[in-house]
Every structure is written in structure tokens, then in C-alpha cells.
Enzyme design. Structure first.
Site, PDB file in Angstrom:
ATOM      1  N   THR A 246      35.085  83.558  23.245  1.00 20.63           N
ATOM      2  CA  THR A 246      35.488  84.394  22.107  1.00 20.63           C
ATOM      3  C   THR A 246      35.359  85.889  22.420  1.00 20.63           C
ATOM      4  O   THR A 246      34.543  86.282  23.268  1.00 20.63           O
ATOM      5  CB  THR A 246      34.576  84.053  20.907  1.00 20.63           C
ATOM      6  OG1 THR A 246      34.765  85.006  19.878  1.00 20.63           O
ATOM      7  CG2 THR A 246      33.103  84.056  21.280  1.00 20.63           C
ATOM      8  N   ASP A 247      36.090  86.702  21.683  1.00 22.71           N
ATOM      9  CA  ASP A 247      35.933  88.154  21.824  1.00 22.71           C
ATOM     10  C   ASP A 247      34.598  88.627  21.248  1.00 22.71           C
ATOM     11  O   ASP A 247      34.156  89.749  21.523  1.00 22.71           O
ATOM     12  CB  ASP A 247      37.107  88.902  21.164  1.00 22.71           C
ATOM     13  CG  ASP A 247      37.297  88.604  19.681  1.00 22.71           C
ATOM     14  OD1 ASP A 247      36.524  87.800  19.114  1.00 22.71           O
ATOM     15  OD2 ASP A 247      38.227  89.184  19.075  1.00 22.71           O
ATOM     16  N   GLU A 248      33.950  87.759  20.453  1.00 26.02           N
ATOM     17  CA  GLU A 248      32.702  88.188  19.791  1.00 26.02           C
ATOM     18  C   GLU A 248      31.575  88.453  20.786  1.00 26.02           C
ATOM     19  O   GLU A 248      30.581  89.096  20.449  1.00 26.02           O
ATOM     20  CB  GLU A 248      32.253  87.143  18.756  1.00 26.02           C
ATOM     21  CG  GLU A 248      33.292  86.935  17.685  1.00 26.02           C
ATOM     22  CD  GLU A 248      32.766  86.302  16.408  1.00 26.02           C
ATOM     23  OE1 GLU A 248      31.540  86.200  16.236  1.00 26.02           O
ATOM     24  OE2 GLU A 248      33.598  85.917  15.574  1.00 26.02           O
TER      25      GLU A 248
ATOM     26  N   TYR B 279      25.754  82.807  16.940  1.00 23.54           N
ATOM     27  CA  TYR B 279      26.972  82.192  17.499  1.00 23.54           C
ATOM     28  C   TYR B 279      27.422  82.944  18.749  1.00 23.54           C
ATOM     29  O   TYR B 279      27.603  82.345  19.822  1.00 23.54           O
ATOM     30  CB  TYR B 279      28.094  82.183  16.456  1.00 23.54           C
ATOM     31  CG  TYR B 279      29.471  81.945  17.053  1.00 23.54           C
ATOM     32  CD1 TYR B 279      29.791  80.711  17.609  1.00 23.54           C
ATOM     33  CD2 TYR B 279      30.445  82.958  17.074  1.00 23.54           C
ATOM     34  CE1 TYR B 279      31.058  80.486  18.187  1.00 23.54           C
ATOM     35  CE2 TYR B 279      31.696  82.739  17.644  1.00 23.54           C
ATOM     36  CZ  TYR B 279      31.997  81.508  18.193  1.00 23.54           C
ATOM     37  OH  TYR B 279      33.235  81.294  18.760  1.00 23.54           O
TER      38      TYR B 279
ATOM     39  N   LYS C 135      27.598  81.798  22.727  1.00 23.86           N
ATOM     40  CA  LYS C 135      28.837  81.786  23.509  1.00 23.86           C
ATOM     41  C   LYS C 135      28.696  82.697  24.733  1.00 23.86           C
ATOM     42  O   LYS C 135      29.158  82.355  25.825  1.00 23.86           O
ATOM     43  CB  LYS C 135      30.032  82.248  22.656  1.00 23.86           C
ATOM     44  CG  LYS C 135      30.442  81.289  21.551  1.00 23.86           C
ATOM     45  CD  LYS C 135      30.909  79.934  22.037  1.00 23.86           C
ATOM     46  CE  LYS C 135      32.243  79.971  22.752  1.00 23.86           C
ATOM     47  NZ  LYS C 135      32.723  78.589  23.081  1.00 23.86           N
TER      48      LYS C 135
HETATM   49  P1  NAD Z   1      36.022  73.932  15.610  1.00 28.72           P
HETATM   50  O1  NAD Z   1      34.687  74.171  15.021  1.00 28.72           O
HETATM   51  O2  NAD Z   1      37.200  73.772  14.732  1.00 28.72           O
HETATM   52  O3  NAD Z   1      35.969  72.623  16.524  1.00 28.72           O
HETATM   53  C1  NAD Z   1      34.910  72.336  17.388  1.00 28.72           C
HETATM   54  C2  NAD Z   1      35.063  70.909  17.873  1.00 28.72           C
HETATM   55  O4  NAD Z   1      33.980  70.632  18.789  1.00 28.72           O
HETATM   56  C3  NAD Z   1      34.963  69.874  16.760  1.00 28.72           C
HETATM   57  O5  NAD Z   1      35.946  68.878  16.922  1.00 28.72           O
HETATM   58  C4  NAD Z   1      33.574  69.272  16.933  1.00 28.72           C
HETATM   59  O6  NAD Z   1      33.471  67.936  16.497  1.00 28.72           O
HETATM   60  C5  NAD Z   1      33.390  69.390  18.443  1.00 28.72           C
HETATM   61  N1  NAD Z   1      31.977  69.431  18.843  1.00 28.72           N
HETATM   62  C6  NAD Z   1      31.002  70.209  18.317  1.00 28.72           C
HETATM   63  N2  NAD Z   1      29.834  69.956  18.932  1.00 28.72           N
HETATM   64  C7  NAD Z   1      30.088  69.019  19.897  1.00 28.72           C
HETATM   65  C8  NAD Z   1      29.292  68.378  20.874  1.00 28.72           C
HETATM   66  N3  NAD Z   1      27.986  68.630  20.989  1.00 28.72           N
HETATM   67  N4  NAD Z   1      29.880  67.492  21.702  1.00 28.72           N
HETATM   68  C9  NAD Z   1      31.207  67.207  21.586  1.00 28.72           C
HETATM   69  N5  NAD Z   1      31.994  67.779  20.667  1.00 28.72           N
HETATM   70  C10 NAD Z   1      31.456  68.681  19.834  1.00 28.72           C
HETATM   71  O7  NAD Z   1      36.233  75.097  16.644  1.00 28.72           O
HETATM   72  P2  NAD Z   1      37.571  75.861  17.082  1.00 28.72           P
HETATM   73  O8  NAD Z   1      37.852  76.932  16.105  1.00 28.72           O
HETATM   74  O9  NAD Z   1      38.601  74.859  17.405  1.00 28.72           O
HETATM   75  O10 NAD Z   1      37.064  76.565  18.409  1.00 28.72           O
HETATM   76  C11 NAD Z   1      37.157  75.906  19.660  1.00 28.72           C
HETATM   77  C12 NAD Z   1      36.596  76.817  20.735  1.00 28.72           C
HETATM   78  O11 NAD Z   1      37.300  78.056  20.751  1.00 28.72           O
HETATM   79  C13 NAD Z   1      35.133  77.164  20.532  1.00 28.72           C
HETATM   80  O12 NAD Z   1      34.507  77.151  21.786  1.00 28.72           O
HETATM   81  C14 NAD Z   1      35.163  78.576  19.958  1.00 28.72           C
HETATM   82  O13 NAD Z   1      33.996  79.277  20.302  1.00 28.72           O
HETATM   83  C15 NAD Z   1      36.380  79.132  20.622  1.00 28.72           C
HETATM   84  N6  NAD Z   1      37.086  80.213  19.895  1.00 28.72           N
HETATM   85  C16 NAD Z   1      37.469  80.021  18.584  1.00 28.72           C
HETATM   86  C17 NAD Z   1      38.196  81.011  17.939  1.00 28.72           C
HETATM   87  C18 NAD Z   1      38.663  80.841  16.506  1.00 28.72           C
HETATM   88  O14 NAD Z   1      39.178  81.794  15.923  1.00 28.72           O
HETATM   89  N7  NAD Z   1      38.518  79.676  15.894  1.00 28.72           N
HETATM   90  C19 NAD Z   1      38.509  82.188  18.608  1.00 28.72           C
HETATM   91  C20 NAD Z   1      38.090  82.350  19.929  1.00 28.72           C
HETATM   92  C21 NAD Z   1      37.394  81.351  20.563  1.00 28.72           C
HETATM   93  O1  DAU Z   2      36.869  86.556  16.966  1.00 28.66           O
HETATM   94  C1  DAU Z   2      36.889  85.205  17.315  1.00 28.66           C
HETATM   95  C2  DAU Z   2      36.042  84.431  16.359  1.00 28.66           C
HETATM   96  O2  DAU Z   2      36.754  84.391  15.129  1.00 28.66           O
HETATM   97  C3  DAU Z   2      35.714  83.030  16.827  1.00 28.66           C
HETATM   98  O3  DAU Z   2      34.930  83.099  17.985  1.00 28.66           O
HETATM   99  C4  DAU Z   2      34.965  82.245  15.745  1.00 28.66           C
HETATM  100  O4  DAU Z   2      34.783  80.907  16.173  1.00 28.66           O
HETATM  101  C5  DAU Z   2      35.772  82.275  14.479  1.00 28.66           C
HETATM  102  O5  DAU Z   2      35.049  81.648  13.438  1.00 28.66           O
HETATM  103  C6  DAU Z   2      36.125  83.712  14.081  1.00 28.66           C
HETATM  104  O6  DAU Z   2      34.935  84.418  13.670  1.00 28.66           O
HETATM  105  P1  DAU Z   2      34.920  85.403  12.390  1.00 28.66           P
HETATM  106  O7  DAU Z   2      33.546  85.534  11.935  1.00 28.66           O
HETATM  107  O8  DAU Z   2      35.685  86.636  12.680  1.00 28.66           O
HETATM  108  O9  DAU Z   2      35.818  84.511  11.392  1.00 28.66           O
HETATM  109  P2  DAU Z   2      35.662  84.166   9.843  1.00 28.66           P
HETATM  110  O10 DAU Z   2      36.922  83.456   9.462  1.00 28.66           O
HETATM  111  O11 DAU Z   2      34.378  83.520   9.537  1.00 28.66           O
HETATM  112  O12 DAU Z   2      35.670  85.599   9.171  1.00 28.66           O
HETATM  113  C7  DAU Z   2      36.747  86.493   9.344  1.00 28.66           C
HETATM  114  C8  DAU Z   2      36.427  87.776   8.573  1.00 28.66           C
HETATM  115  O13 DAU Z   2      36.443  87.485   7.170  1.00 28.66           O
HETATM  116  C9  DAU Z   2      35.039  88.317   8.869  1.00 28.66           C
HETATM  117  O14 DAU Z   2      35.079  89.731   8.842  1.00 28.66           O
HETATM  118  C10 DAU Z   2      34.190  87.821   7.714  1.00 28.66           C
HETATM  119  C11 DAU Z   2      35.174  87.779   6.558  1.00 28.66           C
HETATM  120  N1  DAU Z   2      34.923  86.724   5.548  1.00 28.66           N
HETATM  121  C12 DAU Z   2      34.780  85.439   5.970  1.00 28.66           C
HETATM  122  C13 DAU Z   2      34.542  84.411   5.065  1.00 28.66           C
HETATM  123  C14 DAU Z   2      34.377  83.002   5.543  1.00 28.66           C
HETATM  124  C15 DAU Z   2      34.871  87.038   4.191  1.00 28.66           C
HETATM  125  O15 DAU Z   2      35.025  88.219   3.812  1.00 28.66           O
HETATM  126  N2  DAU Z   2      34.640  86.043   3.298  1.00 28.66           N
HETATM  127  C16 DAU Z   2      34.470  84.747   3.675  1.00 28.66           C
HETATM  128  O16 DAU Z   2      34.225  83.870   2.795  1.00 28.66           O
END
Ligand code: NAD
Ligand code: DAU
Length: 358
Positions: free
Chosen positions: A139-141, A164, A168
């Protein structure tokens, strides 16, 4: 171009994993091998998202293994049984708010689980350098928070600020350490915020869509001015494919939308869209916006510089935000069963825990 025959996808039942699997098994895609989806099916994993894929490909090109990436013996037996040559590692605890409420699962899966997966790959592949790859999705985080200007590049120092992102960051360091120390062939990508179909409704966009549809308050953290760089999930999936097949071993690549929005502006756009598609009065939805207590340590701004990826590999974003948001709203409106299935008791408990106290 790197080829892959037997691809182990960890976390393939989650949001991005599902979209990645769907891309690779879509008609006409260049991938012709098998996908082994290993997922623990936590609250975020949902096999319903892959029902049609399983119906079409199970036992031939698609296999599901229920399991935890922390289980080393199971990992080794999967590597052996399917002769895994490529790992695409999505599995993680992924929600920042949950990491604040309970960090331990994040350390267990994101740090220890990644370590076990690396160990299994190292043990099974030995010193092999050709024809194998471990791709880690991050992630960019990990880079922390930006001020009003500037972008994260691959050279930006790591500065994670939530449990988190710290977990990562730790996993990223382990992946790179396995490359430098043991010669494990790896690539790594750091992506910005994804949105699109199949996203669990704890994340901003699907949470807000579902709450608008049910007339619930829309909780905006802090002043609503935090900025995220949004990428349509299918563009993330295609970037991953480009890196897996063409990325340089040992390199990391940033992936981003080049599409910055502050949360409150995004929400206004989303309200207009949902109102337009459902006929719910926009002013009535607007009236439900509620500014709530901020997320502790809330990162102010993320913005990705993905010029390295675009310069080296044949990839660019293909879905603009207006189109992507409309497709996303359409998808949630068209999938009430998926929504009903995911909004189980545990989901309600999470909403209560996270929002009642704000
Ligand atoms: P998600 O939470 O939707 O899915 C995670 C999946 O991993 C689920 O299917 C869960 O059952 C599985 N899982 C969790 N723990 C496990 C374990 N111990 N063993 C096997 N499986 C397990 O997540 P996502 O949004 O699809 O993100 C996927 C990846 O991409 C993550 O590594 C996350 O850090 C990264 N990422 C997400 C975002 C985003 O915006 N969602 C952005 C950048 C990077
Ligand atoms: O940047 C990549 C990341 O983006 C991934 O690594 C994470 O897995 C993914 O969850 C996401 O993280 P964020 O914290 O940016 O996403 P989230 O959707 O939780 O929140 C997006 C923005 O919205 C953040 O500034 C917090 C705000 N927010 C979120 C929720 C859930 C609200 O204002 N209200 C809310 O209820």
C-alpha cells in the site's frame, strides 16, 4: 516476458484478489495457467464473489484452498501439490480502523503470515532464479502522510503511522530482505486507494453507498478534507499483471490513480450519482452527512507518482473516476444478494463498535 503456469493467489476471496482472479480468467486474457486461491475466509473473504468463476473453471484452471497463510505445513503442501511457480500475495488484514481497534490480527497475518509464505516459497523453490516469482501487494500508506504538495515515489522513506501501515511496511521489508539475503525472486507494488465491485462495505465508498440506500447517517471523519488518490480496482489488477509478467526482479513499483479527491468532495459526487440512479432526493441524502470524531493518527494526504511503472511497463489507468464511480454504484445496486450476505451479524457489530463511540 515472465511466464507463470501455477499461480498461488493468497487472499483471493477478498476485494482486490477477486478482481485479479476475474481478470486473469476472463475470456481472451493472456494468462493460460491455473490459479490456486488460498484464503482463510475471514469476515472480508467471500466465495460468493467467485461463484461463476468456480462454476466455469473449478478443477481445471481454478482451485480453492481454505487455509491461513500462517500455516506453514499447509503452505508447503500447496506448493508441492500444485507445483507453484508464482505467488501473488494479497492476503492481509486491510482496514485501518480495525487495526486501531485491534492490532494483533494485523501483526499475525500481515507480518507473521507474510514471513511464513516467504519461507514456504524459499523452501520449495530453493535457489531457483528463473521461472519463479513472489509478488507482494502493498500500500501507499507505508510512506506515511503528505502535506499539500509532493508525491510518493519508490524512493520515499517509509513512515507508517497506523498499526495497519506499520504491519504492511514490515511485510515489505521482509520481502525485500528475502530477495537481498536469500536471492528469492520478488517484485513488490505499493498501490493507492482502490474502489469498485466486490469491496467490503467497511471502506469509504461502499460504506457510503449502502448507507445512502438505507437512509443512514454518512459519517465523515474530522473535517472531511483528507485526500486520497483513487484507482479503479480493475486498473490495479491489470497493473499487477504487467508487473508480474514484465517487472524487473527485486524492484518495487508504485501504482496510483493520479486522481486526488478530498473525502467531502468525493461524497458530494457520490450523493449526486446515487440520487440520479435511484431517484432518492439528493438534498435528503446531503442532510444525513455527519461530521464525526476523527480517526486517530488520520493520514492527511496520499498521492502516488507512478511514472516508474508507466515508463517501464505497458500500463496506464483505463477508467476515469466519473465512469468508475458510476460503474461501482451500478454494481452495488445490481447485487442485493451479495450485499445481504455480507451484511451479517458481525458486520453490524463492527458498525456499532466503530461508529457508536464517535
Ligand atoms: P480485503 O480485506 O478485502 O481482503 C483480504 C483477503 O485476505 C480476504 O479474502 C481474507 O479472507 C484474506 N485473509 C485475511 N487473513 C488471511 C490469512 N491469515 N490467511 C489467508 N487469507 C487471509 O483486502 P483488499 O482490499 O482486497 O486488499 C488486498 C491487498 O491489497 C492487501 O494486502 C492490502 O494491504 C493491499 N492494498 C489494498 C488497497 C485497497 O484500497 N483496498 C490498496 C493498496 C493495497
Ligand atoms: O491507500 C491505500 C489504502 O486505502 C489501503 O492500503 C487500505 O487497505 C484501504 O483500506 C485504504 O485505506 P484508507 O484508510 O485510505 O481507506 P478508508 O476507505 O478506510 O478511508 C478512506 C478515507 O475516508 C479516509 O480518509 C478516512 C475516511 N473515512 C472512512 C470511513 C470508513 C470517513 O471519513 N468515514 C468513514 O466512515
Amino acid at each position: 516476458m515472465r511466464s507463470c503456469k501455477n499461480l498461488l493467489v493468497s487472499g483471493g476471496a477478498g476485494f482486490i484478489g477477486v478482481n485479479f482472479i476475474r481478470l486473469l480468467l476472463s475470456p481472451g486474457h493472456a494468462f493460460s495457467g491455473r490459479i490456486i486461491n488460498l484464503d482463510a475466509l475471514t469476515y472480508a473473504g467471500n466465495l460468493m464473489s467467485l461463484e461463476d468463476i468456480a462454476a466455469r473453471h473449478a478443477g481445471r484452471r481454478y482451485f480453492f484452498e481454505l487455509g491461513d497463510i500462517g500455516n506453514f505445513e499447509q503452505l508447503l503442501s500447496i506448493f508441492t501439490c500444485y507445483e507453484i511457480d508464482t505467488v501473488v500475495h494479497f492476503a492481509a488484514e486491510s482496514h485501518v480502523d480495525r487495526s486501531i481497534a485491534g492490532p494483533e490480527a494485523f501483526i499475525r497475518t500481515n507480518v507473521l503470515g507474510t514471513f511464513r509464505l516467504l519461507e514456504a516459497a524459499r523452501q520449495y523453490w530453493g535457489s531457483k532464479q528463473e521461472g519463479v516469482l513472489f509478488h507482494h501487494i502493498s500500500t501507499d500508506e507505508v510512506y506515511g502522510s503528505l502535506g499539500e504538495t509532493g508525491y510518493f515515489t519508490e524512493k520515499s522513506p517509509y513512515d507508517p503511522r497506523s498499526p495497519y501501515s506499520a504491519s504492511k511496511a514490515s511485510s515489505d521489508h521482509l520481502v525485500m530482505a528475502y530477495h537481498h539475503t536469500y536471492g528469492l525472486p520478488v517484485t513488490l507494488s505499493n498501490c493507492s486507494n482502490n474502489y469498485g465491485p466486490y469491496q467490503f462495505p467497511e471502506k469509504l465508498i461502499p460504506l457510503m453507498i449502502l448507507r445512502m440506500l438505507s437512509g443512514k447517517a454518512l459519517p465523515v471523519y474530522g473535517d472531511g478534507k483528507n485526500i486520497r488518490d483513487w484507482l479503479y480496482v480493475e486498473d490495479h489488477a491489470s497493473a499487477l499483471w504487467a508487473i508480474i509478467t514484465g517487472g524487473r526482479t527485486g524492484e518495487k513499483y508504485n501504482i496510483g490513480g493520479e486522481n486526488e479527491w478530498d473525502n467531502i468532495s468525493l461524497l458530494h459526487s457520490l450523493i449526486a450519482l446515487v440520487s440520479g440512479k435511484t431517484g432518492i432526493d439528493a438534498a435528503a441524502i446531503e442532510a444525513t452527512i455527519t461530521f464525526v470524531k476523527d480517526r486517530p493518527g488520520h493520514d492527511r494526504r496520499y498521492a502516488i507518482d507512478c511514472s516508474k511503472l508507466k515508463g517501464e511497463l505497458p500500463w496506464k489507468q483505463s477508467v476515469d473516476f466519473e465512469t468508475g464511480l458510476a460503474k461501482t454504484v451500478d454494481w452495488y445496486l445490481a447485487h442485493p444478494q451479495w450485499i445481504a450476505q455480507i451484511q451479517r451479524e458481525k458486520y453490524q457489530q463492527w458498525l456499532k463498535k466503530n461508529y457508536d463511540a464517535r
